[in-house]
Design an enzyme around this catalytic site. Structure first.
Site, PDB file in Angstrom:
ATOM      1  N   TYR A  78      -2.676  12.513 -66.927  1.00  0.00           N
ATOM      2  CA  TYR A  78      -3.076  12.943 -65.581  1.00  0.00           C
ATOM      3  C   TYR A  78      -3.625  14.366 -65.593  1.00  0.00           C
ATOM      4  O   TYR A  78      -3.584  15.034 -64.578  1.00  0.00           O
ATOM      5  CB  TYR A  78      -1.887  12.843 -64.623  1.00  0.00           C
ATOM      6  CG  TYR A  78      -1.431  11.438 -64.341  1.00  0.00           C
ATOM      7  CD1 TYR A  78      -2.221  10.572 -63.582  1.00  0.00           C
ATOM      8  CD2 TYR A  78      -0.223  10.980 -64.823  1.00  0.00           C
ATOM      9  CE1 TYR A  78      -1.801   9.279 -63.325  1.00  0.00           C
ATOM     10  CE2 TYR A  78       0.204   9.682 -64.562  1.00  0.00           C
ATOM     11  CZ  TYR A  78      -0.590   8.835 -63.808  1.00  0.00           C
ATOM     12  OH  TYR A  78      -0.176   7.551 -63.545  1.00  0.00           O
TER      13      TYR A  78
ATOM     14  N   TYR B  25      -1.670   5.680 -56.676  1.00  0.00           N
ATOM     15  CA  TYR B  25      -0.895   6.734 -56.013  1.00  0.00           C
ATOM     16  C   TYR B  25      -1.165   8.076 -56.679  1.00  0.00           C
ATOM     17  O   TYR B  25      -0.796   9.127 -56.141  1.00  0.00           O
ATOM     18  CB  TYR B  25       0.601   6.411 -56.059  1.00  0.00           C
ATOM     19  CG  TYR B  25       1.268   6.692 -57.382  1.00  0.00           C
ATOM     20  CD1 TYR B  25       1.110   5.850 -58.465  1.00  0.00           C
ATOM     21  CD2 TYR B  25       2.048   7.832 -57.553  1.00  0.00           C
ATOM     22  CE1 TYR B  25       1.706   6.115 -59.677  1.00  0.00           C
ATOM     23  CE2 TYR B  25       2.655   8.109 -58.761  1.00  0.00           C
ATOM     24  CZ  TYR B  25       2.483   7.245 -59.825  1.00  0.00           C
ATOM     25  OH  TYR B  25       3.079   7.520 -61.032  1.00  0.00           O
ATOM     26  N   ARG B  26      -1.864   8.057 -57.805  1.00  0.00           N
ATOM     27  CA  ARG B  26      -2.011   9.249 -58.634  1.00  0.00           C
ATOM     28  C   ARG B  26      -3.036   8.881 -59.695  1.00  0.00           C
ATOM     29  O   ARG B  26      -3.085   7.734 -60.151  1.00  0.00           O
ATOM     30  CB  ARG B  26      -0.647   9.510 -59.270  1.00  0.00           C
ATOM     31  CG  ARG B  26      -0.506  10.588 -60.275  1.00  0.00           C
ATOM     32  CD  ARG B  26       0.924  10.471 -60.797  1.00  0.00           C
ATOM     33  NE  ARG B  26       1.282  11.556 -61.682  1.00  0.00           N
ATOM     34  CZ  ARG B  26       2.438  11.592 -62.357  1.00  0.00           C
ATOM     35  NH1 ARG B  26       3.309  10.626 -62.238  1.00  0.00           N
ATOM     36  NH2 ARG B  26       2.722  12.601 -63.144  1.00  0.00           N
TER      37      ARG B  26
END
Lengths: 542, 118
Positions: free
Chosen positions: A91, A487-488
């Protein structure tokens, strides 16, 4: 010295001198050798011109230094990108969203400010890792658990701000309470009851008076969080597990429905849907899941029988006093036994769960437990990384993780549609797990499933990475068309996901931009994070 | 595993001692702490029944029985190899920044992991 976009080298050099004055020369990094350590090792853009690269890094040790750095960055118009432990692999890691930013590395801010044994909370700085917090709890001999995700080197603050999921809390952001934030102009804000000087319920009552501001600092670039409170959980006296499995694809709906009914009554937590069959690499299975359509229910059931592997498996965990968990186990067992064809007597599977008759009791010494058992009492690890390195020999991973309504029907539909999208582009889907994304431990019944599909990242094959980006962008679009969203997501994909949040002509991002302009008027902080750009870098929206 | 605070205090203590004659003896001790803090989660020895971990399990797969899979049991690691892998990473293992493993920590880690050298 690398360059900062829009800043002449002489001015950047002056800014670096000011950073050195604030934190000391040894805590400002400008050489290629040092800055290469700030590349995202799992970047899907690795080695390409678009890879997000830092122009410098500065590592403060106190909130006052963070404020001084932000003020200097405003003066010289230097873009900053804040990281906590920088281990948000898959991420973004420790790399900025916007190339040419100076990374504000908060790893040196590593104090556990407070641990309250009686009220079960802690307050930490962003450089504290889950390993650090666990070590501090053990040093104090406190039988308390900090909700943790799979990677123990992550930061409770960084993870919560990303809405990371942890055990036992569920959404770690919802498990937080109170924060301290340096705004874009260098001003210091405390939220909730922290706004009351000497407020005594800062880390136990989340709201204060007036609007609740905490949420605007998650997945955003409106401020730099320098302190945050978290609930801690007492060690349960016992932990029981109940795992159910089926060899019938269509049983999923009933399994989910009964588990949901139990969980909304506070009976059991943490149930996700796993597919032992979908995760195997057996050639017969791979052949079916590779074929267009991914196999009919009847074909999948035949495979399950031939391989003697369950199509779907779910588990409930019961944690608490012995008598309570025994009663919960029995109630759940009775409810689940009523589903025709369901198996309740499966043996333990390492890394997924013990056998159904296993009772894990809180030990006097965690060293007497296996790492797998000890994780239930808050011991962090990096065990899950073995899948990348030891099992697949990957260079890294990229997650595609959409949230779905918590029903079997919707999950089967997602497997079909998202699977077909992958198959059309020659990517394998199988039946990746769906984790329950909720805050069940906090009494919140509302929840969703989160499919966790990992794609490999290569450091040597940019063409493969390009194809992976292409398929994930297609998946994002297909998901959005069906009412699902991640969600991410990774920095390279954040803009694409935010673009799908288009209700009322993108009112959401337009509101985010209004806030951005107000709290960070010079656009200094973390440009581009989750598609939120400062005014001077904003492009026309299509 | 020691806390970061303890770890930093030990680093501060180690710095002046490094100028003394016994510095070589102290470096491996500090290096062991660095290893436990930053490396052991993935590179610890595995006992029967343990879940696989990234480092030890992948080295087991790579070397089979020709070399120990646990780094602390190796006798063939060179300082250059250790430094390169810590600062550049390898496969899914990411590089470590200097705010995580400082140059002094890395020196100590090298001393610790090469102390058993043949």
């Amino acid at each position: 010295m690398r360059s900062v976009p829009g800043v002449v080298p002489a001015r950047y050099a002056e800014a670096l001198q000011e950073f050195e004055r604030i934190v000391g020369k040894e805590n400002v990094y400008t050489s290629d050798e040092d800055l290469d350590l700030y590349r995202d090792g799992y970047s899907i853009l690795w080695g390409e011109p678009e890879e997000r690269i830092a122009a410098g890094a500065v590592a403060p040790a106190s909130v006052e230094q963070v404020q001084d750095i932000v003020r200097a960055a405003n003066k010289y118009r230097i873009p900053l990108y804040a990281i906590s432990t920088g281990r948000n692999l898959g991420y973004g890691g420790s790399a900025p969203n916007y190339s040419g930013s100076v990374v504000l590395d908060l790893k040196r801010m590593n104090r556990v400010i407070e641990v309250n044994e009686k009220q079960h909370y802690c307050i930490v700085e962003p450089g504290v890792s889950f390993f650090d917090l666990y070590a501090e709890l053990r040093r104090r001999n406190l039988k308390l658990i900090a909700s943790q995700p799979a990677p123990g080197w992550g930061s409770p603050i960084g993870n919560a701000l990303e809405h990371g999921r942890g055990n036992p809390a569920g959404d770690n952001f919802r498990n937080s309470c109170g924060m301290e934030v340096v705004l874009g102009n260098g001003e210091l804000l405390r939220t909730g009851m922290g706004a009351l000087p000497n407020g005594k319920t800062w880390a136990t009552y989340p709201d204060g008076v007036g609007p609740s501001l905490d949420g605007i600092f998650s997945q955003s670039n409106f401020g730099i969080v320098t302190k945050m409170g978290f609930n801690l959980f007492p060690w349960p006296q016992t932990i029981r597990h109940l795992r159910i499995a089926t060899h019938n694809y269509d049983d999923l709906d009933a399994m989910v429905e009964v588990c949901n009914a139990l969980q909304t009554q506070g009976i059991g937590r943490g149930s996700g849907v796993f597919s032992p069959l979908g995760m195997t690499q057996a050639p017969d299975v791979v052949a079916v899941f590779t074929r267009r359509g991914g196999g009919t229910a009847a074909e999948i059931n035949r495979l399950a029988k031939a391989q003697n592997m369950a199509v779907f498996m779910m588990s409930l965990a019961f944690a608490g006093p012995d008598k309570v968990t025994q009663a919960q186990f029995e109630v759940a067992h009775e409810a689940l036994s009523a589903i025709p064809g369901i198996e309740l007597s499966s043996a333990g599977i390492p890394g997924i769960g013990p056998a159904n008759d296993t009772v894990v009791r809180a030990p006097d010494d965690l060293a007497t437990l296996t790492d797998d058992q000890a994780s239930n009492f808050g011991k962090p690890s990096l065990q899950r990384f073995w899948e990348d390195t030891a099992q697949f020999s990957w260079d890294g991973h990229l997650w595609f993780s959409p949230l779905l309504p918590q029903t079997g029907e919707e999950l089967r539909k997602a497997h079909q549609l998202l699977g077909d999208t992958c198959r059309e582009m020659d990517f394998y889907w199988g039946l990746p797990p769906a984790l329950l994304y909720n805050s069940a431990a906090m009494g919140c019944a509302a929840s969703a499933y989160c499919i966790v599909k990992n794609f490999s990242v290569s450091k040597s094959d940019s063409e493969k990475n390009r194809k992976t980006r292409e398929v994930v962008l297609r998946l994002i679009r297909v998901a959005a068309d069906n009412g699902w969203s991640e969600y991410r997501t990774a920095p390279a994909l954040q803009q694409a996901v935010m673009d799908t949040f288009s209700f009322n002509n993108h009112a959401y991002i337009r509101t985010c931009e209004l806030i951005k302009d107000a709290v960070d008027p010079n656009g200094i902080l973390s440009a581009g994070r989750y598609g939120i750009w400062p005014r001077h870098l904003r492009k026309a929206r299509s | 595993m020691r806390s970061t605070q303890t770890f930093l205090i030990l680093m501060l203590l180690a710095a002046p001692l490094a100028q003394n004659a016994g510095a070589e003896d102290l470096a491996p001790a500090h290096g062991k702490q660095v290893f436990e803090l930053w490396c052991s989660a993935c590179h610890k020895p595995l006992n029967p029944g343990d879940l696989p971990v990234a480092g030890t399990s992948s080295l087991q797969r790579k070397y089979g029985d020709s070399k120990p899979a646990a780094l602390e049991q190796r006798t063939d690691l060179s300082p250059a190899t250790i430094r390169t892998i810590v600062r550049h990473g390898i496969k899914s293992m990411p590089a470590s920044r200097k705010t995580e493993i400082s140059d002094a920590d890395l020196d100590a880690l090298v001393a610790y992991l090469t102390a058993r050298k043949n």
